[in-house]
Design a protein around this motif. Structure first.
Motif, PDB file in Angstrom:
ATOM      1  N   ALA A  35       0.833  -1.203   0.000  1.00 49.45           N
ATOM      2  CA  ALA A  35       0.000   0.000   0.000  1.00 49.45           C
ATOM      3  C   ALA A  35       0.871   1.258   0.000  1.00 49.45           C
ATOM      4  O   ALA A  35       0.566   2.243  -0.692  1.00 49.45           O
ATOM      5  CB  ALA A  35      -0.937  -0.002   1.200  1.00 49.45           C
ATOM      6  N   CYS A  36       1.949   1.232   0.751  1.00 50.34           N
ATOM      7  CA  CYS A  36       2.865   2.384   0.768  1.00 50.34           C
ATOM      8  C   CYS A  36       3.497   2.596  -0.602  1.00 50.34           C
ATOM      9  O   CYS A  36       3.656   3.741  -1.053  1.00 50.34           O
ATOM     10  CB  CYS A  36       3.944   2.173   1.825  1.00 50.34           C
ATOM     11  N   ALA A  37       3.859   1.518  -1.263  1.00 52.21           N
ATOM     12  CA  ALA A  37       4.462   1.633  -2.598  1.00 52.21           C
ATOM     13  C   ALA A  37       3.464   2.234  -3.591  1.00 52.21           C
ATOM     14  O   ALA A  37       3.824   3.094  -4.408  1.00 52.21           O
ATOM     15  CB  ALA A  37       4.925   0.263  -3.084  1.00 52.21           C
ATOM     16  N   ALA A  38       2.214   1.798  -3.527  1.00 52.01           N
ATOM     17  CA  ALA A  38       1.190   2.335  -4.421  1.00 52.01           C
ATOM     18  C   ALA A  38       0.963   3.823  -4.164  1.00 52.01           C
ATOM     19  O   ALA A  38       0.839   4.628  -5.103  1.00 52.01           O
ATOM     20  CB  ALA A  38      -0.114   1.564  -4.251  1.00 52.01           C
ATOM     21  N   LEU A 190       0.917   0.061  -9.484  1.00 51.26           N
ATOM     22  CA  LEU A 190      -0.496  -0.012  -9.113  1.00 51.26           C
ATOM     23  C   LEU A 190      -1.118  -1.337  -9.539  1.00 51.26           C
ATOM     24  O   LEU A 190      -1.935  -1.915  -8.810  1.00 51.26           O
ATOM     25  CB  LEU A 190      -1.252   1.160  -9.733  1.00 51.26           C
ATOM     26  N   ALA A 191      -0.739  -1.819 -10.710  1.00 53.10           N
ATOM     27  CA  ALA A 191      -1.253  -3.122 -11.146  1.00 53.10           C
ATOM     28  C   ALA A 191      -0.757  -4.229 -10.223  1.00 53.10           C
ATOM     29  O   ALA A 191      -1.507  -5.161  -9.882  1.00 53.10           O
ATOM     30  CB  ALA A 191      -0.828  -3.397 -12.594  1.00 53.10           C
ATOM     31  N   GLY A 192       0.502  -4.144  -9.805  1.00 52.86           N
ATOM     32  CA  GLY A 192       1.025  -5.130  -8.862  1.00 52.86           C
ATOM     33  C   GLY A 192       0.316  -5.082  -7.520  1.00 52.86           C
ATOM     34  O   GLY A 192       0.038  -6.123  -6.906  1.00 52.86           O
ATOM     35  N   SER A 193       0.001  -3.865  -7.057  1.00 47.54           N
ATOM     36  CA  SER A 193      -0.706  -3.751  -5.773  1.00 47.54           C
ATOM     37  C   SER A 193      -2.106  -4.338  -5.875  1.00 47.54           C
ATOM     38  O   SER A 193      -2.643  -4.871  -4.885  1.00 47.54           O
ATOM     39  CB  SER A 193      -0.769  -2.281  -5.340  1.00 47.54           C
ATOM     40  N   ALA A 194      -2.717  -4.266  -7.046  1.00 49.14           N
ATOM     41  CA  ALA A 194      -4.042  -4.860  -7.231  1.00 49.14           C
ATOM     42  C   ALA A 194      -4.007  -6.370  -7.040  1.00 49.14           C
ATOM     43  O   ALA A 194      -4.981  -6.976  -6.577  1.00 49.14           O
ATOM     44  CB  ALA A 194      -4.568  -4.517  -8.625  1.00 49.14           C
ATOM     45  N   ILE A 195      -2.871  -6.978  -7.385  1.00 47.85           N
ATOM     46  CA  ILE A 195      -2.726  -8.422  -7.229  1.00 47.85           C
ATOM     47  C   ILE A 195      -2.483  -8.808  -5.771  1.00 47.85           C
ATOM     48  O   ILE A 195      -2.999  -9.814  -5.275  1.00 47.85           O
ATOM     49  CB  ILE A 195      -1.565  -8.931  -8.108  1.00 47.85           C
ATOM     50  N   VAL A 196      -1.729  -7.981  -5.049  1.00 43.18           N
ATOM     51  CA  VAL A 196      -1.299  -8.338  -3.689  1.00 43.18           C
ATOM     52  C   VAL A 196      -2.331  -7.990  -2.620  1.00 43.18           C
ATOM     53  O   VAL A 196      -2.583  -8.783  -1.706  1.00 43.18           O
ATOM     54  CB  VAL A 196       0.039  -7.638  -3.361  1.00 43.18           C
ATOM     55  N   LEU A 197      -2.935  -6.824  -2.711  1.00 44.11           N
ATOM     56  CA  LEU A 197      -3.789  -6.340  -1.623  1.00 44.11           C
ATOM     57  C   LEU A 197      -5.070  -7.155  -1.501  1.00 44.11           C
ATOM     58  O   LEU A 197      -5.691  -7.517  -2.497  1.00 44.11           O
ATOM     59  CB  LEU A 197      -4.130  -4.864  -1.827  1.00 44.11           C
ATOM     60  N   ARG A 198      -5.459  -7.422  -0.275  1.00 43.56           N
ATOM     61  CA  ARG A 198      -6.676  -8.165   0.046  1.00 43.56           C
ATOM     62  C   ARG A 198      -7.382  -7.522   1.229  1.00 43.56           C
ATOM     63  O   ARG A 198      -6.760  -6.877   2.053  1.00 43.56           O
ATOM     64  CB  ARG A 198      -6.355  -9.631   0.390  1.00 43.56           C
ATOM     65  N   LYS A 199      -8.678  -7.721   1.323  1.00 49.00           N
ATOM     66  CA  LYS A 199      -9.451  -7.228   2.456  1.00 49.00           C
ATOM     67  C   LYS A 199      -9.550  -8.316   3.520  1.00 49.00           C
ATOM     68  O   LYS A 199      -9.689  -9.503   3.190  1.00 49.00           O
ATOM     69  CB  LYS A 199     -10.859  -6.835   2.005  1.00 49.00           C
TER      70      LYS A 199
END
Length: 425
Positions: A35-38, A190-199
């Motif tokens: 999240a920080c990277a994004a 941002l595309a990479g963060s979409a793959i990693v981040l989860r709720k």
């Protein structure tokens, strides 16, 4: 340990029994770093654009590109409530808003590099870039606050700080050629963060900490007693009808007016080193004041920081008019550290006032105040850059605005709590 839901003495819900590794296959710190990277990547759209104002297409008049910055601010802030609604409806993964943000932000950065007309700059950078930044900002804040319910202020401060801090090293390099490369890098991040981040599951709580003890034990929860929990659970609709949420929005409006005025004004004068200093100090300030507010209180920390930002205006604008780069860097750093705090403490302040159940929607509403304040700040900077009035007038207006914003924080009061009872400091 079996999954179960419990409550503390304030009626707050906690889902315990599942670790982050069981749910994710990795520690939650990976999500925090992602999240920080994004946020660091998308921060280029605000601070990087301001630093690049002097090197944009020379056919643009001196202050014309500021119109695109004003539109960007408005779209970024207005998209926050919409992003909050979208986030709440998503299950498991926030990939949809982040993938959209990757396309929108990449397009915006390419627009900065190649646009030759103001309408193209406004549409590509202002509208598309603003929407992409807003989706990223709200989504990253939401993910981290849900994975760190026991350290909301500190971790939200880190993520918010990354938005400013990440762009500081490249602010001095910002140019049209730089933005072509940045478009590819930012879209990929941002595309990479979409793959990693989860709720996480709703009301998830780390099982290593007893939430009922955390609610009352100062040794376990340093936020006690300076930040008292909300008196009840508020919905976004009931919060909007209270006096507290409009008051918080006014603080956001005034804070963002000052922040974007400084940024646009420094950009108009070609003070890239000062913008880098402002961004770096804003990032460090946001990252540290969350933890500090646990020990001193949200309102007290916010008031002191905004007072610092107001006082710094007197030195910053005087240094700019004196053409003192060293002075602009010094006071730009002080202004960034002070004024930027308003954004990092907003999440924790909203949670303290209204509870955690509707934190993200209410936060989105409060953050939308940046649309009004940010546009006002950019417009004011454009007017002053074009009219070139005396430095005394500029200094007085900006400094007094910062001090008035600091004073306004003293009027914030938890809704539903009688003023005769203890309140958060």
């Amino acid at each position: 340990m079996a999954t179960r839901e419990i409550r503390d003495l304030y009626g707050r819900h906690y889902r315990v029994g599942e670790t982050d590794r069981q749910l994710l296959g990795r520690p939650r710190a990976v999500l925090l770093a992602t999240a920080c990277a994004a946020m660091a990547a998308v921060g280029l759209l605000q601070y990087g654009f301001a630093a690049a104002l002097p090197v944009l297409d020379p056919t643009f008049p001196h202050t014309e590109p500021l119109a695109a910055l004003a539109v960007w601010v408005a779209c970024q802030a207005v998209s926050a409530p919409l992003a909050a609604v979208l986030y709440r409806r998503l299950r498991g993964s926030p990939a949809v808003p982040l993938l959209a943000a990757a396309v929108l932000s990449g397009t915006a950065l390419l627009t900065i590099a190649y646009a030759h007309t103001l309408p193209a700059l406004v549409l590509g950078y202002g509208v598309l870039g603003g929407l992409g930044a807003g989706l990223t900002y709200l989504t990253c804040i939401a993910v981290v606050t849900e994975w760190y319910p026991e350290r909301t202020a500190a971790r939200a401060g880190l993520v918010s700080g990354a938005f400013a801090l990440g762009s500081a090293p490249v602010a001095v390099l910002a140019g049209t050629g730089f933005f072509t490369v940045a478009a590819i890098v930012v879209a990929a991040v941002l595309a990479g963060s979409a793959i990693v981040l989860r709720k996480p599951p709703r009301h998830w709580w780390p099982p290593a900490i007893d939430p009922q003890r955390w609610a009352v034990d100062r040794a376990l929860n340093p936020s006690i007693p300076h930040n008292i929990p909300a008196v009840r659970r508020w919905s976004a609709a009931t919060a909007a009808r209270s006096a507290a949420l409009p008051a918080i929005c006014v603080v956001v409006v005034l804070t963002s007016t000052l922040a974007l005025f400084d940024l646009a004004y420094l950009g108009g004068y070609g003070q890239a080193p000062a913008i880098a200093a402002l961004a770096a100090a804003a990032g460090l300030g946001r990252a540290s004041t969350g933890t500090l507010s646990d020990r001193l209180g949200r309102r007290r920390t916010l008031g002191v920081a905004l007072a610092l930002g107001g006082v710094a205006q007197f030195g910053l604008l005087t240094a700019v008019h004196a053409r003192s780069t060293a002075g602009a860097v010094l006071f730009g750093a002080l202004a960034g550290a002070g004024v930027g705090t308003g954004y990092s403490l907003l999440v924790a302040l909203v949670r303290d006032f209204f509870g955690g159940d509707a934190l993200i929607p209410i936060y989105g509403i409060a953050y939308a105040g940046k649309a009004i304040g940010g546009v006002a700040g950019v417009v004011l900077a454009a007017v002053l850059l074009g009219a070139a009035p005396s430095a005394t007038l500029i200094t007085a207006v900006a400094g007094l605005a910062g001090l008035c914003t600091a004073a306004l924080t003293l009027t914030l009061h938890q809704p539903g709590r009688p003023r005769t009872l203890p309140t958060a400091s």
